[in-house]
Design an enzyme around this catalytic site. Structure first.
Site, short mmCIF file in Angstrom:
data_model
loop_
_atom_site.label_atom_id
_atom_site.label_comp_id
_atom_site.label_asym_id
_atom_site.label_seq_id
_atom_site.Cartn_x
_atom_site.Cartn_y
_atom_site.Cartn_z
N ASN A 53 0.83 -1.19 0.00
CA ASN A 53 0.00 0.00 0.00
C ASN A 53 0.87 1.25 0.00
O ASN A 53 1.98 1.27 0.54
CB ASN A 53 -1.00 -0.01 1.15
CG ASN A 53 -0.41 -0.07 2.54
OD1 ASN A 53 0.56 -0.79 2.79
ND2 ASN A 53 -0.99 0.67 3.47
N VAL A 54 0.35 2.29 -0.65
CA VAL A 54 1.02 3.58 -0.75
C VAL A 54 -0.01 4.64 -0.41
O VAL A 54 -0.91 4.91 -1.21
CB VAL A 54 1.60 3.81 -2.17
CG1 VAL A 54 2.26 5.18 -2.27
CG2 VAL A 54 2.59 2.70 -2.53
N GLU A 55 0.11 5.21 0.79
CA GLU A 55 -0.86 6.21 1.24
C GLU A 55 -0.56 7.57 0.63
O GLU A 55 0.52 7.81 0.07
CB GLU A 55 -0.87 6.30 2.76
CG GLU A 55 -1.40 5.06 3.41
CD GLU A 55 -1.48 5.14 4.92
OE1 GLU A 55 -2.13 4.27 5.50
OE2 GLU A 55 -0.89 6.06 5.52
N CYS A 64 -4.01 0.71 -2.64
CA CYS A 64 -3.95 -0.54 -1.89
C CYS A 64 -2.81 -1.40 -2.43
O CYS A 64 -2.38 -1.24 -3.57
CB CYS A 64 -5.26 -1.30 -2.01
SG CYS A 64 -6.67 -0.44 -1.30
N GLU A 66 -3.01 -4.42 -3.37
CA GLU A 66 -3.51 -5.18 -4.51
C GLU A 66 -3.41 -4.37 -5.80
O GLU A 66 -3.17 -4.93 -6.87
CB GLU A 66 -4.96 -5.61 -4.27
CG GLU A 66 -5.13 -6.55 -3.08
CD GLU A 66 -5.33 -5.83 -1.75
OE1 GLU A 66 -5.87 -6.46 -0.83
OE2 GLU A 66 -4.96 -4.65 -1.61
N CYS A 97 -10.01 -5.70 0.59
CA CYS A 97 -11.25 -4.91 0.67
C CYS A 97 -12.12 -5.20 -0.56
O CYS A 97 -11.68 -5.86 -1.51
CB CYS A 97 -10.92 -3.42 0.78
SG CYS A 97 -10.27 -2.68 -0.74
N CYS A 100 -10.67 -4.08 -3.93
CA CYS A 100 -9.57 -4.94 -4.36
C CYS A 100 -10.05 -6.33 -4.75
O CYS A 100 -9.46 -6.98 -5.61
CB CYS A 100 -8.51 -4.98 -3.28
SG CYS A 100 -7.66 -3.38 -3.14
#
Length: 145
Positions: A53-55, A64, A66, A97, A100
């Site tokens: 994940n990369v916020e 996400c 995925e 989620c 995803c």
């Protein structure tokens, strides 16, 4: 795992897949939530693809794990996902989620095997009655085509 779940062309080493997910989870960029996620999958040609994940400060555009995995799949030449797992920052297997799950359906289909906290399930068990490309075909070509 029962025999019906091991009918994919590439046999799964779930421990190795989890290890790849844990490794890439360590590269996640999660300064806002602190919730790191890593994902790993096998492709029908034998490759392993990963994502984390990369916020983003604008939370709605966070990627996400995925998403990164599917991008890696296509950047590496495409193919179909056959086996998938994602883990949290503690290395525990977690469920993808809803958004995803749709990505996984599109790139692995009903028979994609997903390791879940309750064991290995097929994608059609994880996302029953999924919406896919065949649903778009049912209404004909897109306007302007």
């Amino acid at each position: 795992m029962d025999q019906q779940h091991e009918d994919r062309a590439v046999p799964a080493d779930w421990a190795a897949l989890r290890a790849a997910a844990v490794e890439v989870m360590g590269r996640a960029y999660a300064p806002y939530s602190g919730y790191r996620v890593g994902a790993a999958a096998l492709v029908d040609d034998g490759r392993t693809v990963v994502g984390c994940n990369v916020e983003n400060a604008a939370y709605g555009v966070t990627l996400c794990a995925e998403c990164g995995l599917v991008s890696s799949l296509h950047a590496g030449g495409g193919g179909r996902l056959t086996h998938f797992v994602c883990v949290n920052g503690d290395g525990a297997v977690i469920m993808p989620c809803g958004r995803c799950r749709q990505l996984l359906w599109e790139n692995g289909g009903a028979r994609l095997l997903v390791e879940t906290p309750r064991g290995v399930l097929t994608m059609d068990q994880v996302l029953p009655q999924a919406f896919g490309p065949e649903d778009l075909d049912a209404v004909g070509p897109a306007a302007g085509s």
